[in-house]
Structure formats: structure tokens, C-alpha cells
Design a protein around this motif. Structure first.
Motif, PDB file in Angstrom:
ATOM      1  N   ASN A   1       1.951  -7.434  -9.480  1.00  0.00           N
ATOM      2  CA  ASN A   1       2.840  -7.836  -8.390  1.00  0.00           C
ATOM      3  C   ASN A   1       3.899  -6.769  -8.152  1.00  0.00           C
ATOM      4  N   VAL A   2       4.436  -6.151  -9.249  1.00  0.00           N
ATOM      5  CA  VAL A   2       5.377  -5.032  -9.105  1.00  0.00           C
ATOM      6  C   VAL A   2       4.703  -3.872  -8.392  1.00  0.00           C
ATOM      7  N   LYS A   3       3.437  -3.626  -8.741  1.00  0.00           N
ATOM      8  CA  LYS A   3       2.694  -2.570  -8.038  1.00  0.00           C
ATOM      9  C   LYS A   3       2.629  -2.877  -6.547  1.00  0.00           C
ATOM     10  N   THR A   4       2.418  -4.150  -6.254  1.00  0.00           N
ATOM     11  CA  THR A   4       2.351  -4.530  -4.844  1.00  0.00           C
ATOM     12  C   THR A   4       3.673  -4.229  -4.147  1.00  0.00           C
ATOM     13  N   ARG A   5       4.785  -4.518  -4.833  1.00  0.00           N
ATOM     14  CA  ARG A   5       6.078  -4.229  -4.228  1.00  0.00           C
ATOM     15  C   ARG A   5       6.282  -2.726  -4.041  1.00  0.00           C
ATOM     16  N   LEU A   6       5.833  -1.939  -5.040  1.00  0.00           N
ATOM     17  CA  LEU A   6       5.962  -0.481  -4.909  1.00  0.00           C
ATOM     18  C   LEU A   6       5.101   0.036  -3.765  1.00  0.00           C
ATOM     19  N   LEU A   7       3.895  -0.512  -3.658  1.00  0.00           N
ATOM     20  CA  LEU A   7       3.030  -0.110  -2.541  1.00  0.00           C
ATOM     21  C   LEU A   7       3.674  -0.504  -1.210  1.00  0.00           C
ATOM     22  N   GLN A   8       4.326  -1.663  -1.184  1.00  0.00           N
ATOM     23  CA  GLN A   8       4.994  -2.078   0.038  1.00  0.00           C
ATOM     24  C   GLN A   8       6.145  -1.132   0.366  1.00  0.00           C
TER      25      GLN A   8
ATOM     26  N   GLY B   1       6.397   4.756   5.705  1.00  0.00           N
ATOM     27  CA  GLY B   1       5.508   5.347   6.712  1.00  0.00           C
ATOM     28  C   GLY B   1       4.067   5.468   6.285  1.00  0.00           C
ATOM     29  N   ALA B   2       3.767   5.187   5.014  1.00  0.00           N
ATOM     30  CA  ALA B   2       2.381   5.285   4.536  1.00  0.00           C
ATOM     31  C   ALA B   2       1.680   3.956   4.825  1.00  0.00           C
ATOM     32  N   GLN B   3       1.231   3.762   6.056  1.00  0.00           N
ATOM     33  CA  GLN B   3       0.662   2.483   6.473  1.00  0.00           C
ATOM     34  C   GLN B   3      -0.651   2.168   5.768  1.00  0.00           C
ATOM     35  N   GLY B   4      -1.410   3.201   5.399  1.00  0.00           N
ATOM     36  CA  GLY B   4      -2.720   2.951   4.811  1.00  0.00           C
ATOM     37  C   GLY B   4      -2.745   2.999   3.297  1.00  0.00           C
TER      38      GLY B   4
ATOM     39  N   TYR C   1      -5.351   2.455  -1.994  1.00  0.00           N
ATOM     40  CA  TYR C   1      -5.279   2.022  -3.398  1.00  0.00           C
ATOM     41  C   TYR C   1      -6.428   1.080  -3.747  1.00  0.00           C
ATOM     42  N   ARG C   2      -6.721   0.122  -2.853  1.00  0.00           N
ATOM     43  CA  ARG C   2      -7.817  -0.815  -3.125  1.00  0.00           C
ATOM     44  C   ARG C   2      -9.165  -0.097  -3.176  1.00  0.00           C
ATOM     45  N   TRP C   3      -9.329   0.890  -2.281  1.00  0.00           N
ATOM     46  CA  TRP C   3     -10.608   1.622  -2.280  1.00  0.00           C
ATOM     47  C   TRP C   3     -10.794   2.391  -3.592  1.00  0.00           C
ATOM     48  N   VAL C   4      -9.709   3.053  -4.044  1.00  0.00           N
ATOM     49  CA  VAL C   4      -9.796   3.826  -5.288  1.00  0.00           C
ATOM     50  C   VAL C   4     -10.072   2.905  -6.472  1.00  0.00           C
TER      51      VAL C   4
END
Length: 1065
Positions: free
Chosen positions: A437-444, A450-453, A458-461
């Protein structure tokens, strides 16, 4: 040496003496001496004298003698004896030079008239060649050693001024008097004849006038400086307005920054309250689960106890059927035997019927059958039961049963471990989910930049990790962990933004694969090649003294490849972290070779010019961390994943062990069953063999009886009757036996019914207990889950409490909440993002305010402070100026009239004296307004009728004329002086006889007047026929080989008048 520190004993006359200078207007004693007059002079080994005692008169003393006879030595004795300095005599600079040649020491004694009648104070000064002096004061016959200071105090009490040329004019300083300027002449005159306070007033006026000039000069300088400062500040007002506007914006940003940590504190507080509520709910669920478990455990215990009682009762009935079953088998066997006997009897009856026909044949057949039965019995052999095999099988069965019990215990232990490990795995999974969940917040956070994708990338990798040749890392933000939030702020500001969303590969194939599939997602891909870093500069002791603590690459943890990329792309290993001390000593850090420095206050960057090598510096403020506000603890995640993997391994291994134990348990049970079966076969075989042997024996016996019966056969009727009787008996026995069997079966049936009833109750209860145990197990698992959730909530609460305390501490370090600050916070945004945007907006507006001189406000304020301070100082100086003016006017009003009156008196006496000599002269006060240091006395004379009055000087008058003017000026002071005596040495030299005679007459006349000081006039010759009075005393100084007799007569220093009076009587 006598004790110099003892106080000088003085009589009542001296103790009551005023500190002011004594005046000669005091009444003279019976011998006409006034206090301070010299009564006697005595010297020993002093200059030209081996020993001399001289007693001068109270008025005019004419010391006459040829040149070189020692007249001036007498003057030196007076000066030296009264604590005068050697230099003022003009002969020698050292006191040791006044010791007679050839001698090591000498002394001078000067006796002064005291204030009391008949009091004489003797001052003795012992001197030696080493220029050492020793003082002795004798008063009323008491001698005490004294200090020079005490002698000076005593001399000052009599107003004796041996350093004043108007009072004490030695031969070698006559020319100095002539050279006195008007200013110096005024100073000497004030000391000699003026009021005791007159000289002090003049000195005070000079000092005050100098201070006044200094204040006026300072005021002019300050006024000029003030005008200059005001003009400069007027030029800076526009720039100041811009700077003040920028300052207000920066103050607004600073105030917003004060609220920012408190907003974060509020967020932490809300988070803490939420977690606290979750903890309460979890605790409530734990308590509920505990109550349910307790509620289930209580009836379960009762049922288990009841089941145990039923099991015991069932076993009791089963045990009761064991002897019944044994009895039943015995009765059945007996029944079988009797049945066989009855059937045998029946056959015998049938035989009896047939016997009659075939008696012989029957005997033959019976004999044969007996032989066959005996042969069969003989062939049967002795059968030994296999006891050892049965015992061995029993032992093996018991071992197998022990093994089964051991395996069951092991299985139970493994099942307990399995349950524990599964609970631990659930905890690890929960923590990993939280970290994810912390990773999700960092990704958010990356997406917000500006990194929309970045989510899709991350999910693809993550879903294609098996397709990579080597490990792929990314985004970099998720791989980096920084424990210190302050350092995280430095790293985030230092590293370019594109690096945080980048993916890092270690193989070109992986890089191409990512570029092909992540194209269009807006994430950079970096392929790390060489991971060998250059040696980074270390933190030296000199850096530590400045306040440098570490490099940026030392404060973060990340996989080696990711760290290498960060160092290579952002040069973390050449950027340093410092404390607030480093912020104050940043220039010293630059001197140590540091080109990039982060401190809590600023970011410093130094750049060397490529052309001239000059160093230029830039200082920037530090933006707060956004990306690392919820950083993933990679180390903790790795530890949790490792723990989960280890637990999974233990779970898998435990399951395999339980499966193996089950297989072993089944194998052991199968083997035990087989062994049970083998033992039953052995037992059945033993029983069969016993039955077979019993049957054969019975058959042999039966056939023997049959044969015997054939041999001893009765008649058929009697035999038949006998057999029927036997059968009847046997049937009676069988009947009894059957009744016993019936009783046994009925009792066994009753026991079996009771057993079945209790066993059914047992089975029903057992099923119920198992269901309750399953429910209890479910509740226990639920309780464990609730306890785990509660423990997690508790840990989360503790973590949130710590973060809340840290947030509060950090906020209080920035600003302590006050009523004023709360009121200011109410007008600010209410969210962290809005406050940060407001801060950035205020800083941007402040940076947009152009100002060529960034220090203009500081310079303006500094000048304002200078202007204020200068105006205040000028006000104080004006007040001081007015005070000085008032003090000068007040003091001048006291001093100047007194001085004018004094000069007027001197002028009257001086003019009259000059008129008597048929010449003219006057004494004037040379005034210069407030320049009191330029005030002086002008002596104007003319010695020719046709001439004009000229100021006395070497340019206008001859030496004799100057001598006349000098002695007449001294005579003019005679009746005004406040000193007890005056010494003039050879002042008449160079005068023409006429002037010398007139001068002498005036001197005698002045000395003959009342209240005039004692006077010593030294001269090598006197004109003949001069007029003398009783006030004159002649002291002849002679030397040579023919005066020994005269010297013996005059050795006591008595005067001619005394000798004349003695001769007359």
C-alpha cells in the motif's frame, strides 16, 4: 633602615591643619618667622660642602660670596631637601650626583617653622651615590622615617612650590624664566600668588574649553554624516519598497512554513485517532472472542467429563461380559460334548439293533476302526505350541503400538507448529500488503509529478519478471530508503526528477524489452553497465570541525545497481551534508574543496570558472520532501519477504513431515494388524490342534468302549435300555447346561444392552463434543486472528504515537503555538498541499520582485538605525554642549574677575616700581574669549623715554633690562604671594649699577613690609653704600686657606647682629 610605613606622629597643631595652602598672612612668631619659613639649613657631604649649618632670617636673606664658593649649592640643598626633583635645579638629572665627590652618601636637613609657637619641623633627606633616598621627619623631638609622598604632603600644606619659577628660581634656571611664554607666566603666577582655587579653575576651564571644542567639532561632523545618511536613504527608498514587498512575501512564506508542520501534526493526530479507534475495535473483538471461547470451554469440559464417565461405564459392562463369554464358551463346549455323547448313544442303540445281525462283523469292524483311530492318534505326534513366536509377535505388536503412539504425538507437535507458522505467515502477508500500500502511495506521488503511466509500467514489470535475463529495478523511488527524513529532503532536491521514475536494467536485452513494452508510458529506462565507482572523497577531521557529517550517498540504502546509477547520474558522492554550524562556516567548507553542501537552512553550490578559475557561489533555500514523505522501507520489506519465504519453507516441510508421519502411522498400524492376524492364526492353530487331539482321543476311547461293548455285549434289549438311560441322563445334564447357557446369555445380553445404550450415548456425546471442539477451534483461530489484528493495530498505534510526538516536536521547533499565531493560522489554507502551493506562490512572487541590490533593505535599515542613533547622540551632545557652556560661563564668572583683580594689583605694583626707576612698565592680562589655554600675562616695559612699551622678550630688551624686569615682577608679587619663602639666584647679574641699586632698594622695601614671604637673594657681589633695614640678613659664603679662624667663629651660623648684641652686653 627605619620602618618607612609607620605613620608620622604629629602634634595637635599639625593634625588640625587645613588641606589648603598656608598663607603668609598668618601671625608671625616672636622671632618673626611665619609657618613654612626656613629656620635652618644643614647639609653633610652635599655638593661642595662637607658640612654646613645655616640659619637664615625671616625676611630678606642676602647670600653673598664669590663665584664657586657654594651659593647655588645652598639653593640646591633647599630644593633637594624639600622633595624637589633634581631636574628642576638644572644641574644634574640624578640625585646621586649631588653627593660630594669622594663620598658615598650625604644628607640635607631643612628646618621649617611650624604653625604652633616654638614648633620646628625638620625634614632630613639622606642620599647616596646609587641615587637612593631616605626621608626622616622630626617634629617636637620625635623622629620618624617617612615616605616621599608624606614629605610632599607636608610641603604642600605650607604651600611651598619648589617647581614654580616665581617662587624658586635657581641660577641655572634664570634663563628659563626669561623664556616663559605669557601663557606659562600666567600659570606660574596663578600658582604663586593667586587664590589656591584659581589655578584649578583655570585648568578646569582649559579642559572644559577643549571638551567644548571637541563636542562642537563632533557635532559638525555628525551633522555632516547625518545629512549624508539621509540623502543616501532617500535614494534607496524605491528599492527599499520593493525589498520590503519581497520581505513581506517571504515573511508570508515563512509564516506558512510555520503552519505546515502543525498541519502535518494534525494529519498525524487524525491518523493516530483513527488507528486508536481501530485498536479499540480490535480489542473489543478480542474480548468478545475470549468470552466466546470461555463460554464454549465451560460446557465442553462438562461434556468431556460426562463422556469419560460413559466410556468408563461402557468399559465396565464390557469387562463384565468377558467372564460370561468365557463361561458361555465352556458351557457350549460341554453341550457339544454331551450332544456328541447323546448322538454316540443313539448310534450305539442303532448298532445294538444292527448288532444282532452282524455281531461278529461289528467286532471285526470295531477292532479295525479302533486300530485305525489309534494309528491316526499315534501318527498325530506331539504338538508343541509356538510360544516364542507368539511372544515375539506380542513384543513386535507392543513396539508397533508404541511407535504408533510416538508418531501420533509427533504429528500433534507438527500440527501445532504448522498452525503457529501459518499464523506468522499471515502476519508477514499482512505487513507486506501494508508495504505494498505504501508502494501504491509512492507510485501515486510519482504519478502526481507527471508520470501518468508509472502504475501500468510497474504492473507490467512485476508480471513479466520471469522474462528478464537479470534483475530489473524500478521505479527508483521504490528501491531507495532513507531513514532520516531531513536527509531525504536533501536527496530528493539533489537528484533530478526523471531518475525517481526510471527503471534500471543490467542487461541490454532487458533494456530493449522494457523500451519495447513501456513505450509511451513516460518512464525512463537506464541500463547500468560498469558498477565500479570511482573513489569518493571522505569526510576529513577538518570537515568535521566545520560541521560536515556525511556524503549524500552514505545516508541512503538501495540495491547496489540503483545506488551506482544515482551516483553516476547525480554525483551523490561529491555532495556533502552539514549541520547548522556548517551553514555559518560555509566559506571554510569551500576552502576544504567542497563544491556542493546541504545544511538545514540552505543549499550551497560553488562553481569554478573554466576560463579564469574564479569560484562563484550560489545559495538556495531547500524545498520540503514530497516523494519521501511515505518512503518504502526496502530493508523491512526484504526482511518480511525473507521471513515469509522461510515460514513457507517451514510450513511446506512441516506438511511433508506430517504426511510422512501419517504414512508411517498407517504403515505401523497395517503391520500391527498383520501381526495381530498372525498371532490370531497361531492361537487358532493351537486351539485346532488341541481340538483335533481331543477328538482323536475321544474317538479311540469310544471305539475301545465299542469294541469292549461288542465283546461284552449284553443282549440287545438290556443294552438298548441302558443306552436309553444314559441318553436320558445326558439329556438331563444338557437341559441343565442349556438353562445355564440361557442364564449366561440373558446376563450377557443385559450387559450388552447396557453397554450398547451407554456406548450409543458415548458416541452421541462424542459427536457433540467433536462439533463443539470444531466450533472451539474455529473460535480460537478467530481469536488468534483478532489478537493478531489487535497486535498489528497496537503496533500501528505506537508507531503513530511516535510519529505524532515527532511531528509535534518538529512543529514546536519551528513555532510554538500562541493565541496570536492561532489567529494568524485561521487566515491560511487548511491542507498541506494548499499551504505548500501558497508557500511556492509566495516564494515565486518574492523571487519575481526585481532588486539589483539584495542588501538594500539591510543597508537602509542599518542607515536608519545609524540616523536614529546619530540624532540621539547629537541630542545628547547638544545637551552636553549646553551643559559645558553653562559650566564654563559659571566658572569663568568666578575665575576671570578674580584673575583680573590679581593682574591689576600686580600691574599697579609693577608700574610703580618701574616709575621709581624712571622707566615705564605694565602687566596686562591677554584674554582670548573661550580659548582659556591661550590666556597669558604680558609684561610690557620701556627703558627709554622716546620708546614705546614693548612686550618683554629677547628681541626687544637686553639681558640686563630683562633681569630688571624679572626681579621687579618678582618684587611685585612679594606682597601678593601665598608661599612662605622665595629663592632668586644671581638675578642681578648683567644689570648696570644704577638699575641694580634701584632694584635692591625696592627689594629691601618690599621685604620690610608686613605679611611678605621670606626671600633668599643670591649674588656674588653687592654695590657699596646700599640701604639696609632690620629685615635684611646677610649670609656670607667664603672659602679658602685663610678663613679657618673665621669659620670656627661663624660655624654655628649666628648672624652679625647676634654677635654685635652679644659684644654690647
Amino acid at each position: 633602615m627605619a620602618d618607612r610605613t609607620r605613620p608620622l606622629p604629629m602634634d595637635s597643631g599639625l593634625q588640625g591643619r587645613s588641606s589648603k595652602r598656608a598663607r603668609t598672612s598668618a601671625s608671625r612668631s616672636g622671632d618673626n618667622f611665619v609657618p613654612g619659613n626656613i629656620v635652618e639649613i644643614e647639609v653633610c657631604n652635599f655638593m661642595t660642602y662637607t658640612h654646613l649649618k645655616s640659619k637664615p632670617g625671616p625676611r630678606l636673606n642676602l647670600v653673598i660670596g664669590p663665584n664657586g664658593t657654594g651659593k647655588s649649592s645652598l639653593v640646591c640643598a633647599i630644593g633637594i631637601g624639600l622633595a624637589g626633583e633634581p631636574a628642576l635645579l638644572g644641574r644634574a638629572s640624578s640625585i646621586g650626583d649631588y653627593v660630594k665627590r669622594g663620598e658615598e652618601s650625604g644628607w640635607v636637613k631643612v628646618s621649617l617653622c611650624g604653625h604652633s609657637p616654638g614648633q620646628t619641623i625638620k625634614i632630613t633627606r639622606k642620599i647616596n651615590k646609587q641615587s637612593k633616598s631616605e626621608w626622616i621627619i622630626e617634629d617636637r623631638g620625635v623622629s620618624q622615617t617617612a615616605l616621599k609622598r608624606e614629605v610632599l604632603d607636608l610641603v604642600q600644606q605650607f604651600n611651598i612650590q619648589v617647581n614654580n619659577l616665581t617662587q624658586f628660581l635657581p641660577q641655572d634656571r634664570v634663563c628659563e624664566f626669561a623664556k616663559l611664554t605669557p601663557i606659562q607666566l600666567l600659570e606660574e603666577t596663578e600658582k604663586a600668588v593667586g587664590d589656591p582655587e584659581l589655578s584649578g579653575q583655570h585648568a578646569t576651564l582649559i579642559k572644559k574649553s577643549e571638551e567644548l571644542k571637541h563636542i562642537e567639532t563632533t557635532l559638525k561632523q555628525h551633522a555632516t554624516t547625518l545629512d549624508h545618511l539621509k540623502a543616501n536613504n532617500a535614494d534607496l527608498e524605491k528599492d527599499v519598497q520593493r525589498v520590503q514587498e519581497r520581505k513581506k512575501l517571504l515573511e508570508k512564506a515563512e509564516n506558512l512554513r510555520k503552519k505546515l508542520p502543525w498541519l502535518r501534526y494534525d494529519q498525524k493526530k487524525n491518523q493516530y485517532n483513527t488507528v486508536k479507534e481501530l485498536e479499540k475495535d480490535a480489542k473489543k473483538r478480542v474480548d468478545e472472542a475470549t468470552k466466546v471461547i470461555v463460554a464454549l470451554n465451560t460446557p465442553l469440559g462438562v461434556l468431556r467429563k460426562k463422556r469419560s464417565e460413559l466410556e468408563t461405564a461402557s468399559k465396565k459392562f464390557l469387562d463384565a461380559n468377558v467372564p460370561l463369554d468365557k463361561r458361555r464358551r465352556e458351557l457350549v463346549e460341554e453341550e457339544q460334548k454331551m450332544g456328541e455323547q447323546v448322538r454316540s448313544k443313539a448310534r450305539e442303540i442303532a448298532e445294538v439293533h444292527r448288532r444282532e445281525a452282524t455281531q461278529q462283523e461289528k467286532v471285526t469292524t470295531a477292532t479295525r476302526e479302533l486300530a485305525e483311530a489309534e494309528a491316526e492318534l499315534a501318527n498325530l505326534g506331539v504338538y508343541e505350541p509356538p510360544k516364542e513366536e507368539i511372544q515375539e509377535l506380542g513384543t513386535r505388536i507392543r513396539e508397533l503400538e508404541l511407535g504408533v503412539a510416538d508418531r501420533r504425538n509427533q504429528r500433534q507437535e507438527r500440527e501445532a507448529v504448522l498452525s503457529q507458522k501459518r499464523a506468522h505467515r499471515d502476519q508477514c502477508v499482512g505487513r507486506l500488503q501494508e508495504i505494498d500500500n505504501v508502494k501504491t502511495r509512492l507510485l501515486q506521488a510519482l504519478k502526481d509529478t507527471g508520470a501518468q503511466g508509472v502504475f501500468d509500467a510497474y504492473r507490467w514489470v512485476e508480471s513479466h519478471r520471469n522474462d528478464f535475463q537479470k534483475e530489473v529495478y524500478g521505479p527508483v523511488l521504490l528501491e531507495v530508503n532513507i531513514a532520516n527524513q531531513e536527509y531525504a529532503k536533501y536527496v530528493e532536491n539533489h537528484v533530478p526528477g526523471y531518475l525517481w521514475k526510471a527503471f534500471v536494467t543490467q542487461d541490454t536485452h532487458d533494456r530493449d524489452l522494457l523500451q519495447q513494452n513501456l513505450q509511451g508510458m513516460g518512464v525512463p529506462i537506464i541500463n547500468a553497465r560498469d558498477t565500479n565507482n570511482l573513489r569518493a572523497p571522505s569526510v576529513t577531521p577538518q570537515m568535521q570541525e566545520v560541521g560536515i557529517v556525511a556524503r549524500l550517498d552514505e545516508v541512503l540504502s538501495a540495491p547496489e545497481v540503483v545506488k551506482h546509477v544515482l551516483i553516476g547520474q547525480a554525483a551523490l558522492d561529491h555532495s556533502f551534508i552539514g549541520t547548522s554550524q556548517a551553514n555559518h562556516r560555509a566559506d571554510e567548507a569551500c576552502a576544504l574543496g567542497i563544491r556542493d553542501l546541504w545544511t538545514p537552512e540552505n543549499h550551497y553550490r560553488w562553481t569554478a570558472s573554466r576560463y579564469g578559475g574564479h569560484i562563484s557561489a550560489s545559495v538556495n533555500s531547500i524545498r520540503d520532501s514530497r516523494l519521501f514523505s511515505k518512503n518504502v522501507d526496502a530493508r523491512q520489506k526484504n526482511e518480511l519477504e525473507q521471513q515469509k519465504a522461510e515460514v513457507d519453507g517451514v510450513i511446506t516441510q512441516t506438511e511433508h513431515e506430517i504426511k510422512a508421519l501419517n504414512n508411517e502411522l498407517r504403515a505401523l498400524e497395517d503391520n500391527a494388524s498383520k501381526l495381530h492376524k498372525q498371532r490370531e492364526e497361531f492361537i487358532n492353530r493351537v486351539k485346532l490342534e488341541k481340538k483335533k487331539r481331543t477328538d482323536l482321543s475321544f474317538r479311540v476311547e469310544q471305539r475301545k468302549r465299542k469294541l469292549e461293548s461288542f465283546k461284552h455285549e449284553e443282549d440287545c434289549k438290556s443294552a438298548e435300555e441302558r443306552l436309553h438311560t444314559d441318553i436320558k441322563k445326558l439329556n438331563e445334564r444338557r437341559k441343565n447346561n442349556i438353562l445355564q447357557i440361557k442364564d449366561v446369555l440373558m446376563l450377557a445380553g443385559k450387559n450388552q444392552i447396557s453397554y450398547a445404550s451407554r456406548h450409543l450415548s458415548y458416541l452421541e456425546l462424542d459427536v457433540k463434543i467433536r462439533e463443539m471442539e470444531r466450533d472451539l477451534k474455529t473460535q480460537e483461530l478467530r481469536g488468534i486472528d483478532c489478537q493478531r489484528v489487535y497486535d498489528n493495530c497496537k503496533r500501528e498505534t505506537e508507531r503513530c504515537r511516535g510519529e505524532l510526538a515527532s511531528a509535534k516536536e518538529a512543529a514546536e521547533q519551528v513555532a510554538v503555538i500562541t493565541a496570536e499565531l492561532q489567529e494568524m493560522f485561521r487566515g491560511m489554507p487548511e491542507t498541506v498541499v494548499e499551504v505548500e502551493d501558497a508557500i511556492n506562490e509566495a516564494v515565486a512572487e518574492a523571487n519575481a520582485v526585481l532588486c539589483n541590490n539584495p542588501n538594500v533593505l539591510e543597508e537602509y535599515e542599518r542607515r536608519c538605525k545609524q540616523i536614529s542613533a546619530l540624532e540621539e547622540k547629537m541630542k545628547e551632545e547638544n545637551d552636553e554642549l549646553q551643559t559645558h557652556l553653562l559650566e564654563i560661563e559659571s566658572l569663568k564668572a568666578k575665575w576671570l574677575p578674580t584673575l583680573k583683580l590679581l593682574v591689576s594689583k600686580i600691574n599697579d605694583t609693577f608700574s610703580n616700581n618701574f616709575k621709581e626707576m624712571a622707566v615705564a612698565g605694565e602687566v596686562l592680562l591677554d584674554e582670548h574669549g573661550t580659548n582659556f589655554d591661550k590666556y597669558g600675562i604680558l609684561i610690557k616695559v620701556k627703558f627709554r623715554e622716546t620708546g614705546e612699551l614693548q612686550v618683554l622678550s629677547a628681541h626687544h630688551q637686553s639681558g640686563g633690562e630683562r633681569s630688571v624686569a624679572t626681579i621687579l615682577y618678582l618684587v611685585s608679587l612679594q606682597d601678593l604671594t601665598h608661599c612662605p619663602f622665595r629663592v632668586v639666584d644671581e638675578i642681578n647679574q648683567g644689570m648696570d649699577p644704577q638699575n641694580e641699586r634701584k632694584m635692591f632698594q625696592q627689594l629691601v622695601r618690599a621685604a620690610s613690609q608686613l605679611n611678605t614671604p621670606q626671600c633668599f637673594l643670591l649674588t656674588p657681589k653687592l654695590l657699596p653704600n646700599l640701604e639696609y633695614t632690620e629685615a635684611c640678613t646677610i649670609l656670607n659664603v667664603m672659602n679658602g686657606p685663610y678663613i679657618e679662624e673665621a669659620a670656627s667663629v661663624w660655624k654655628d651660623g649666628v648672624s652679625w647682629a647676634v654677635l654685635s648684641q652679644t659684644a654690647a652686653h
